[in-house]
Design an enzyme around this catalytic site. Structure first.
Site, PDB file in Angstrom:
ATOM      1  N   HIS A   4      50.381  59.620  57.885  1.00  0.00           N
ATOM      2  CA  HIS A   4      51.130  60.034  59.080  1.00  0.00           C
ATOM      3  C   HIS A   4      52.615  59.887  58.737  1.00  0.00           C
ATOM      4  O   HIS A   4      52.981  58.975  57.986  1.00  0.00           O
ATOM      5  CB  HIS A   4      50.912  59.106  60.270  1.00  0.00           C
ATOM      6  CG  HIS A   4      49.523  58.997  60.791  1.00  0.00           C
ATOM      7  ND1 HIS A   4      48.591  58.150  60.260  1.00  0.00           N
ATOM      8  CD2 HIS A   4      48.920  59.599  61.848  1.00  0.00           C
ATOM      9  CE1 HIS A   4      47.468  58.231  60.952  1.00  0.00           C
ATOM     10  NE2 HIS A   4      47.629  59.109  61.932  1.00  0.00           N
ATOM     11  N   ASP A  32      53.909  56.373  58.830  1.00  0.00           N
ATOM     12  CA  ASP A  32      53.298  55.384  57.924  1.00  0.00           C
ATOM     13  C   ASP A  32      54.248  55.167  56.758  1.00  0.00           C
ATOM     14  O   ASP A  32      54.431  54.045  56.297  1.00  0.00           O
ATOM     15  CB  ASP A  32      51.996  55.896  57.283  1.00  0.00           C
ATOM     16  CG  ASP A  32      50.905  56.226  58.279  1.00  0.00           C
ATOM     17  OD1 ASP A  32      50.943  55.694  59.389  1.00  0.00           O
ATOM     18  OD2 ASP A  32      50.021  57.029  57.911  1.00  0.00           O
ATOM     19  N   GLU A  88      34.822  62.630  61.485  1.00  0.00           N
ATOM     20  CA  GLU A  88      34.819  61.201  61.140  1.00  0.00           C
ATOM     21  C   GLU A  88      33.552  60.539  61.680  1.00  0.00           C
ATOM     22  O   GLU A  88      33.212  60.694  62.858  1.00  0.00           O
ATOM     23  CB  GLU A  88      36.071  60.549  61.730  1.00  0.00           C
ATOM     24  CG  GLU A  88      36.107  59.054  61.518  1.00  0.00           C
ATOM     25  CD  GLU A  88      37.460  58.455  61.878  1.00  0.00           C
ATOM     26  OE1 GLU A  88      38.494  59.102  61.650  1.00  0.00           O
ATOM     27  OE2 GLU A  88      37.469  57.335  62.399  1.00  0.00           O
ATOM     28  N   HIS A 132      33.745  58.410  64.867  1.00  0.00           N
ATOM     29  CA  HIS A 132      33.988  59.219  66.058  1.00  0.00           C
ATOM     30  C   HIS A 132      32.705  59.916  66.504  1.00  0.00           C
ATOM     31  O   HIS A 132      32.448  60.054  67.699  1.00  0.00           O
ATOM     32  CB  HIS A 132      35.076  60.259  65.781  1.00  0.00           C
ATOM     33  CG  HIS A 132      36.403  59.651  65.421  1.00  0.00           C
ATOM     34  ND1 HIS A 132      37.508  60.399  65.136  1.00  0.00           N
ATOM     35  CD2 HIS A 132      36.784  58.352  65.313  1.00  0.00           C
ATOM     36  CE1 HIS A 132      38.530  59.593  64.861  1.00  0.00           C
ATOM     37  NE2 HIS A 132      38.105  58.353  64.957  1.00  0.00           N
ATOM     38  N   ASP A 143      36.501  62.329  57.352  1.00  0.00           N
ATOM     39  CA  ASP A 143      37.070  60.984  57.370  1.00  0.00           C
ATOM     40  C   ASP A 143      35.907  60.035  57.178  1.00  0.00           C
ATOM     41  O   ASP A 143      35.082  59.830  58.083  1.00  0.00           O
ATOM     42  CB  ASP A 143      37.813  60.711  58.685  1.00  0.00           C
ATOM     43  CG  ASP A 143      39.272  61.140  58.597  1.00  0.00           C
ATOM     44  OD1 ASP A 143      39.665  61.726  57.564  1.00  0.00           O
ATOM     45  OD2 ASP A 143      40.036  60.886  59.548  1.00  0.00           O
TER      46      ASP A 143
END
Ligand code: XLS
Ligand code: NI
Ligand code: NI
Length: 430
Positions: free
Chosen positions: A94, A97, A261, A264, A289
């Site tokens: 990101h 980050d 992911e 999720h 992910d």
């Protein structure tokens, strides 16, 4: 200075009998499985946020992680040392980050551009590539009521401005993709929410990004990452099917694929296999992910994947779609709060990579064997018969079906053979 001194040069493949916890037992990057090497199949990426920035803080306690890297540059040195020692080909980040968010948009942009230059150098030195970039549109208090879905258009504008910089950064770093994860794009309570408006705003941001990416010549794949809840009560990109509906509704199907992911999927009440299957059937399975949840905790624990049953099912779908193109397996996973030493990051990733290497081998063997696919094929074979073809082509009406039922005996029931098939999969795992 070495941040990971336990590995001098590289984590090596030592084979199944190795008892060295800092060696691979299954991941042998150059080993061929089918037509490709393991590294080409698996396309591992390390994520910057959990691996280098997570503090171990939870709602009940303070940071626990011992991290000798402090500044953005030190953190990036640690990251690229880690990528190289682990032998992964990709990373993901990101915007904030890698850079410190400043007091103004202009300052944040400057900080980001500086760190992107440093990342460019690091990538050139190591050959590690960017799988995807993204923007953090959920951390700053301005996004408390959402980014693109905020009731205030000024917040939308800030979010779009941030995505612009993140797309520029991703392009500069040769990123193969860019991810939109909902973040706070959802609602906490419907009492204060105009859902129809918010969904249309979200789509508008995606369209802006598509247009902007085109204007700067960024040809990487755009992805949307489903998640049902957390941090909001309900996220608009709640699962793969909801995303498909959203993409179709707003004419976005040709422009985005899904980044799925595991944790999720399970929070949405689905298996990862289900989510992958939904995306693959619609031709939009893009990237993964790679993590897993805890069976007993009801939140996104983002743990490292260690179950070979899980990795096998993921790799069966990836192989079935012909392998990744722009996507890969990004370890969007964090070590537990008590695993506070840097060496724990090595153990975690080595375990995840081995679990996927073994899952790849098992999935490949199941496909080579062919019995599973043959079983499914035979199960539907009736649809190739005269009756099946006539139903599908529209030649038979409901009345014709009534006539059929009057003149034909009760259909014979056929076993689904679930247990037989579960045993068949285990035959390859055990
Ligand atoms: C959080 C998401 C996030 C995305 C990137 O739950 O998984 O890590 O992958 O913003
Ligand atoms: Ni994720
Ligand atoms: Ni997650």
């Amino acid at each position: 200075m070495a941040y990971f001194p336990e590995v001098v040069d590289r984590v090596r493949f030592e084979g199944r009998s190795s008892r060295n916890p800092l060696a691979f037992r299954f991941y042998d990057p150059d080993k061929r499985v089918g037509g490709k090497t393991m590294r080409e199949h698996l396309r591992f990426a390390v994520c910057y946020w959990h691996t280098f920035k997570a503090t171990g803080m939870d709602p009940f306690g303070q940071p626990t992680m011992d991290r000798p890297w402090k500044t953005p540059r030190e953190t990036m040195d640690a990251a690229f040392e880690f990528f190289q020692k682990l032998g992964v080909d990709f990373w993901c980040f990101h915007d904030f980050d890698i850079a410190t968010e400043g007091d103004s948009y202009a300052q944040s942009g400057k900080n980001l551009a500086e760190m992107v230059s440093y990342a460019e150098e690091k990538q050139a030195q190591t050959g590690v590539r960017l799988l995807w970039g993204t923007a953090n549109l959920f951390g700053n208090p301005r996004y408390q009521a959402g980014a693109s879905t905020n009731p205030d258009p000024a917040v939308f504008a800030y979010a779009a401005a941030q995505v612009k910089n993140a797309l520029d950064a991703t392009k500069r770093l040769g990123g193969l993709g860019y991810v939109f994860w909902g973040g706070r794009e959802g609602y906490d309570t419907l009492l204060n929410t105009d859902m129809a408006r918010e969904r249309a705003q979200f789509a508008k941001l995606l369209w802006m990004a598509i247009d902007y990416a085109k204007s700067i010549g960024f040809s990487g794949q755009l992805y949307i990452e489903p998640k049902p809840k957390e941090p909001t009560t309900h996220q608009y990109d709640s699962n793969a099917e909801a995303c498909l509906n959203f993409l179709r509704e707003f004419g976005l199907m040709d422009h985005l694929k899904l980044n799925l992911e595991t944790n999720h999927a399970t929070l949405a009440g689905h298996s990862m296999l289900h989510e992958l299957r939904v995306a693959r059937a619609a031709g939009v399975l893009g990237s993964v992910d790679a993590n897993t949840g805890d069976e007993l905790i009801g939140w996104d624990t983002d743990q490292f994947p260690t179950s070979v049953y899980l990795t096998t099912s993921i790799m069966l779908e990836i192989l079935e779609m012909g392998g990744f193109t722009t996507g890969g397996l990004n370890f969007d996973a964090k070590v537990r709060r008590q695993s506070h030493e840097p060496v724990d990051l090595l153990y975690a990733h080595i375990g995840g990579m081995d679990a996927f290497a073994r899952g790849l081998e098992v999935a490949h063997a199941i496909r080579e064997d062919g019995r599973l696919a043959e079983h499914v094929r035979r199960r539907y074979e009736g649809w190739d018969s005269d009756l099946g073809r006539k139903i599908l082509s529209g030649e038979l009406s409901m009345k014709d079906c009534a006539n059929y039922a009057l003149t034909n005996p009760e259909p014979t029931r056929v076993s689904g053979r679930q247990e037989y098939l579960e045993n068949l999969v285990n035959e390859f795992i055990l």
